[in-house]
Design an enzyme around this catalytic site. Structure first.
Site, PDB file in Angstrom:
ATOM      1  N   ARG A 193       0.834  -1.213   0.000  1.00  0.00           N
ATOM      2  CA  ARG A 193       0.000   0.000   0.000  1.00  0.00           C
ATOM      3  C   ARG A 193       0.865   1.258   0.000  1.00  0.00           C
ATOM      4  O   ARG A 193       0.555   2.244  -0.642  1.00  0.00           O
ATOM      5  CB  ARG A 193      -0.964  -0.015   1.202  1.00  0.00           C
ATOM      6  CG  ARG A 193      -1.784   1.249   1.348  1.00  0.00           C
ATOM      7  CD  ARG A 193      -3.102   1.053   2.107  1.00  0.00           C
ATOM      8  NE  ARG A 193      -3.035   0.159   3.243  1.00  0.00           N
ATOM      9  CZ  ARG A 193      -2.434   0.426   4.408  1.00  0.00           C
ATOM     10  NH1 ARG A 193      -1.850   1.592   4.600  1.00  0.00           N
ATOM     11  NH2 ARG A 193      -2.427  -0.455   5.377  1.00  0.00           N
TER      12      ARG A 193
ATOM     13  N   TYR B 216     -16.338  17.974 -14.142  1.00  0.00           N
ATOM     14  CA  TYR B 216     -16.808  16.593 -14.272  1.00  0.00           C
ATOM     15  C   TYR B 216     -17.745  16.238 -13.112  1.00  0.00           C
ATOM     16  O   TYR B 216     -17.445  16.538 -11.949  1.00  0.00           O
ATOM     17  CB  TYR B 216     -15.590  15.670 -14.290  1.00  0.00           C
ATOM     18  CG  TYR B 216     -15.919  14.216 -14.398  1.00  0.00           C
ATOM     19  CD1 TYR B 216     -16.232  13.659 -15.632  1.00  0.00           C
ATOM     20  CD2 TYR B 216     -15.916  13.405 -13.283  1.00  0.00           C
ATOM     21  CE1 TYR B 216     -16.536  12.315 -15.744  1.00  0.00           C
ATOM     22  CE2 TYR B 216     -16.210  12.054 -13.377  1.00  0.00           C
ATOM     23  CZ  TYR B 216     -16.526  11.519 -14.608  1.00  0.00           C
ATOM     24  OH  TYR B 216     -16.819  10.197 -14.704  1.00  0.00           O
TER      25      TYR B 216
ATOM     26  N   ASP C 237      -7.578  19.752 -13.680  1.00  0.00           N
ATOM     27  CA  ASP C 237      -7.951  18.429 -14.201  1.00  0.00           C
ATOM     28  C   ASP C 237      -7.608  18.422 -15.687  1.00  0.00           C
ATOM     29  O   ASP C 237      -8.256  19.080 -16.491  1.00  0.00           O
ATOM     30  CB  ASP C 237      -9.456  18.210 -13.958  1.00  0.00           C
ATOM     31  CG  ASP C 237      -9.925  16.819 -14.376  1.00  0.00           C
ATOM     32  OD1 ASP C 237      -9.265  16.202 -15.236  1.00  0.00           O
ATOM     33  OD2 ASP C 237     -10.961  16.368 -13.859  1.00  0.00           O
TER      34      ASP C 237
ATOM     35  N   LYS D 288      -9.055   7.559 -18.897  1.00  0.00           N
ATOM     36  CA  LYS D 288      -9.416   8.072 -20.221  1.00  0.00           C
ATOM     37  C   LYS D 288      -8.215   7.966 -21.171  1.00  0.00           C
ATOM     38  O   LYS D 288      -7.718   6.884 -21.390  1.00  0.00           O
ATOM     39  CB  LYS D 288      -9.941   9.501 -20.076  1.00  0.00           C
ATOM     40  CG  LYS D 288     -10.972   9.670 -18.942  1.00  0.00           C
ATOM     41  CD  LYS D 288     -12.245   8.866 -19.145  1.00  0.00           C
ATOM     42  CE  LYS D 288     -13.087   8.759 -17.877  1.00  0.00           C
ATOM     43  NZ  LYS D 288     -13.405  10.015 -17.231  1.00  0.00           N
TER      44      LYS D 288
HETATM   45  C1  LIG Z   1     -13.608  10.402 -15.833  1.00  0.00           C
HETATM   46  C2  LIG Z   1     -13.190  11.703 -15.303  1.00  0.00           C
HETATM   47  C3  LIG Z   1     -12.918  11.891 -13.929  1.00  0.00           C
HETATM   48  C4  LIG Z   1     -13.102  10.777 -12.913  1.00  0.00           C
HETATM   49  O1  LIG Z   1     -12.200   9.762 -13.089  1.00  0.00           O
HETATM   50  P1  LIG Z   1     -12.501   8.198 -12.765  1.00  0.00           P
HETATM   51  O2  LIG Z   1     -11.255   7.535 -13.203  1.00  0.00           O
HETATM   52  O3  LIG Z   1     -13.723   7.813 -13.520  1.00  0.00           O
HETATM   53  O4  LIG Z   1     -12.725   8.126 -11.288  1.00  0.00           O
HETATM   54  C5  LIG Z   1     -12.485  13.144 -13.523  1.00  0.00           C
HETATM   55  N1  LIG Z   1     -12.360  14.168 -14.387  1.00  0.00           N
HETATM   56  C6  LIG Z   1     -12.633  14.022 -15.702  1.00  0.00           C
HETATM   57  C7  LIG Z   1     -12.478  15.201 -16.595  1.00  0.00           C
HETATM   58  C8  LIG Z   1     -13.061  12.802 -16.203  1.00  0.00           C
HETATM   59  O5  LIG Z   1     -13.350  12.685 -17.506  1.00  0.00           O
END
Ligand SMILES: *Cc1c(COP(=O)(O)O)cnc(C)c1O
Length: 406
Positions: free
Chosen positions: A57, A109, A183, A208
């Site tokens: 961890r 998001y 982000d 993504k």
């Molecule tokens: C998908 C996404 C998230 C969240 O991420 P997960 O891996 O699904 O927890 C945060 N910000 C953006 C812009 C996203 O597209």
């Protein structure tokens, strides 16, 4: 010994099964591809004498390999990975304490918004939202207790572009201790490097584009500050939302083709967006790479192009959207984005239902807004697919005008 079966053995059967050939010291094979180290624990030479690895961890070689690569791609000193993008958000916001304030963009998001609204808020940390495309509004919205500014650019599904350097300057003018988090999921470090624009932390949903194969859920935080590393590393270990070594291996492997994939996503999405712009049933294409986009100049200044995700509005309503999406054959009707396969979805009834209806209307997340994630297929096939879906959903509409170039 009874458990040795018919053969005489130097140790018990179970002991041999556990230890034969398993010496921890033998793993320095010069493997070219980094191995997947699934071990949750690591041998110590003497009590508290070790190679830096104690327990899975707090540290794992496969995870460290990925984190080192992630940091380098953003030109940063540190990167930490988490079990998901939202786990990264939960860890980053755990840096705050009771009474602090988060200023967030107004269409971040939905899963990030949910962490702010439903979890962080219960710890006495308030979040307020404002339109980050208006820097004066950002300046007005910063409070004396603002400790974090949360930027997402471009946003989803409306593709608003925020001037990251301007937000950073506005924050710095007010106070030095406001953490600006960006982000960067939609663009990846291949197309945009928020740290170079002055941000403190870059957050990713590696789920993504970074992984890009739609088979891993993971998140990351990337940054330069040593104190921040100490605090976030502690939170990563203490909260324990860490990714599995196998998933770390997959994402690390996927990064090898990130540049190739992003080049193709960028080029293909522009081809499809330009085609849509000329389609008679399309009223608007929201794509930061098109000169008509309201923040085209800012996008050009701070990033080296746009990825495969964008939205468009058509002249029909919910029925046309439903028929259109069901008629698609190459695009898959599904949430998420950033994989090699093209996806299409209807944010108003799929990804953005948690946004209150009045706000959806105000923002423009209507039933005629369709979001696409352009994958790595041939664009001719993607365009043929979209064209077929238009023909299926607008049967009684006017005959499409002859397209004049693109
Ligand atoms: C998908 C996404 C998230 C969240 O991420 P997960 O891996 O699904 O927890 C945060 N910000 C953006 C812009 C996203 O597209």
């Amino acid at each position: 010994m009874e458990t040795d079966g018919i053969l005489k053995m130097s140790a018990g059967f179970a002991t041999i099964a556990i230890h034969a050939g398993q010496d921890p010291a033998k793993w320095s094979s010069n493997a070219v591809i980094p191995p997947i180290v699934t071990s949750t624990t690591f041998k110590q030479r003497a009590p508290a004498e070790h190679n830096g690895f104690l327990y899975g961890r707090s540290g794992n070689p496969s995870r460290y390999t990925l984190e080192e690569c992630l940091a380098a791609l953003d030109g940063a000193k540190f990167a930490l990975t988490f079990a998901s993008g939202t786990a990264a958000v939960a860890n980053i916001t755990s840096l705050l304490s009771y009474g602090d304030h988060i200023l967030s963009g107004d269409d971040v998001y939905c899963g990030v918004n949910r962490v702010f609204r439903e979890i962080v808020s219960t710890h006495g940390i308030e979040t307020t939202y404002t339109d980050f495309t208006d820097i004066e509004e950002v300046e007005k919205a910063i409070r004396d207790n603002t400790k974090m500014i949360w930027v997402e650019s471009p946003t989803n599904p409306l593709l608003k572009v925020v001037d990251i350097a301007a937000v950073v300057q506005t924050a710095r003018k007010r106070r030095a201790d406001i953490l600006v988090v960006v982000d960067n999921t939609f663009l990846t470090p291949y197309l945009q490097r928020p740290l170079a624009l002055g941000a403190d932390v870059v957050m990713y949903s590696l789920t993504k584009y970074m992984n890009g194969h739609s088979d891993v859920i993971m998140g990351a935080a990337v940054f330069n500050d040593k104190m921040l590393d100490k605090k976030l590393r502690f939170l990563q270990k203490a909260i324990g939302a860490v990714p599995s070594p196998f998933d770390c291996y997959l994402v690390n492997r996927s990064l090898k083709t990130l540049a190739l994939r992003m080049e193709r996503h960028r080029a293909s999405s522009l081809v499809v967006a330009r085609w849509l712009q000329h389609h008679p049933m399309v009223t608007e294409v929201l794509h930061p790479g098109l000169p008509l986009h309201p923040q085209y100049e800012i996008a050009k200044k701070q990033s080296s192009g746009h990825s495969g995700v964008f939205s468009f509005k058509h002249c029909g309503g919910l029925n046309e959207s439903r028929t259109f999406l069901s008629a698609l054959k190459i695009f898959t009707l599904a949430e998420s984005l950033g994989g090699y396969e093209s996806l299409a979805e209807l944010p108003s009834v799929m990804t953005h239902t948690s946004v209150p209806e009045e706000l959806r209307d105000e923002f423009g997340i209507t039933h005629s807004l369709i979001r696409l994630s352009i994958g790595l297929e041939d664009t001719d096939d993607l365009i043929k697919d979209l064209n077929g879906a238009f023909n299926a959903s607008f049967v009684t509409a006017t005959v499409p005008k002859v397209r004049q170039g693109s």
